[in-house]
Design an enzyme around this catalytic site. Structure first.
Site, PDB file in Angstrom:
ATOM      1  CE  LYS A 118      -0.444  37.663  39.314  1.00 20.52           C
ATOM      2  NZ  LYS A 118      -1.634  37.037  38.713  1.00 20.52           N
TER       3      LYS A 118
ATOM      4  CG  ASP B 131      -2.100  36.518  33.163  1.00 18.85           C
ATOM      5  OD1 ASP B 131      -1.021  36.426  33.792  1.00 18.85           O
ATOM      6  OD2 ASP B 131      -3.200  36.722  33.699  1.00 18.85           O
TER       7      ASP B 131
ATOM      8  CD  GLN C 188      -5.016  36.693  40.026  1.00 27.08           C
ATOM      9  OE1 GLN C 188      -4.167  37.502  39.678  1.00 27.08           O
ATOM     10  NE2 GLN C 188      -4.757  35.400  40.150  1.00 27.08           N
TER      11      GLN C 188
END
Ligand code: NAP
Length: 295
Positions: free
Chosen positions: A52, A123, A100
């Site tokens: 990422k 997200d 995460q």
């Protein structure tokens, strides 16, 4: 049979994003800024976050990685993580941030997801974004389903009136993908069936699919006899299986028995190089969108 090249599509999209970012910067706007929070040292999570951060560089974004140590002997105090989320929620320089997953067991994942301001939830996991998605309102779409839909769009795979079968009903893949593909319009207008571990007659249901999405996390689970001739097969699975011939000691396995299934398909995604790169791309698209919304 055509291979859906997620690596190429994601490279194209990142180049498109990078062009827009440079135009924004030339017009005096800030670079989009994505922050990633990583707790502990899970091998998979380390790799995903590194990808990422690299994608941010490719897109011309600013990125920041915040690391928290957490071990069974010295577990992270969840309050410390929550305080950081509050700080990022209030920081105007941060367009979007992610925590995460998975988190260590002692931390309540759902509480963490809900602590992120929906406007910064790139997200697309916050219930506000999930709810907006399910009723077809503008929102941050969950990254993996958005990546799958983008692949269908770029390969011009018809969805209207088609039977889509999704194996897996998780909150991050199966459920949001079902919501997206049953919306009116393209890529949507599909007749969607979602299967899970209690589904009876799974093979027969899969054989009816024009588009079969495997998202269950069971290596090579989808065999050739579960696939209709000419189907499109999207393999979301990424399970690490031991492989002594690799330096890492493992390889990534999809949920589809690729060698047996591919000859029957009109389109199929490989693992790796199919859905995986698209997930990160969606995150970049969401971050750019978060920055645009602040214009
Ligand atoms: P998950 O939360 O573990 O959900 C798995 C789903 O599969 C559940 O709904 C489960 O049913 C169902 N399932 C399990 N065994 C089954 C069986 N034998 N028959 C029918 N259904 C079965 O997994 P996830 O987070 O959605 O991830 C799925 C896979 O995709 C994993 O390999 C993951 O690593 C991968 N993934 C890849 C990406 C990417 O970017 N490429 C992103 C996300 C996930 P129940 O609900 O009944 O338990």
């Amino acid at each position: 049979m055509n291979i859906i090249d997620g690596k190429k599509v994601s490279a194209d999209i990142k180049a498109e994003i990078a062009r827009e970012v440079e135009e924004r910067v030339a017009a005096g706007k800030r670079r989009p800024h994505l922050v990633a929070i990583l707790v502990g040292h899970d091998g998979g999570s380390e790799t995903y976050v590194a990808h990422k951060v690299k994608a941010c560089e490719e897109c011309g974004f600013k990125s920041t990685l915040i690391r928290f140590e957490s071990t069974p002997e010295a577990p992270l105090d969840p309050a410390e993580l929550m305080a950081t989320i509050e700080r990022l929620n209030a920081d105007d320089d941060v367009d979007g941030f992610i925590v995460q997953l998975p988190l260590p067991r002692h931390i309540d994942e759902q509480a963490v997801i809900e602590a992120i301001r929906p406007e910064k939830d790139v997200d697309g996991f916050h219930p506000v974004n999930v709810g907006k998605q399910s009723v077809g309102l503008p929102c941050f779409h969950s990254a993996t389903p958005a990546g799958i839909v983008e692949l269908l769009r770029r390969y011009e795979i018809p969805t209207r009136g088609k039977n889509v079968v999704i194996v897996g009903r998780s909150n991050i893949v199966g459920k949001p993908l079902a919501a997206m593909l049953m919306q009116k319009g393209y890529p949507g207008d599909a007749t969607v069936t979602v299967c899970h571990s209690a589904t009876e007659g799974l093979a027969e249901i899969c054989r009816r699919a024009d588009i079969l999405v495997a998202a269950l996390g069971r290596p090579a689970f989808i065999s050739a006899d579960m696939v209709k001739d000419g189907a499109t097969v999207i393999d979301v699975g990424t399970t690490r299986v031991p492989d002594a011939s690799r330096k890492s000691g493992f390889r990534l396995s999809g949920d589809v028995d690729f060698d047996a299934v591919a000859p029957k398909c009109s389109f199929i995604t490989p693992v790796p190089g199919g859905v995986g790169p698209m997930t990160i791309c969606s995150l970049m698209q969401n971050t750019l969108q978060a920055a645009r919304l602040k214009d």
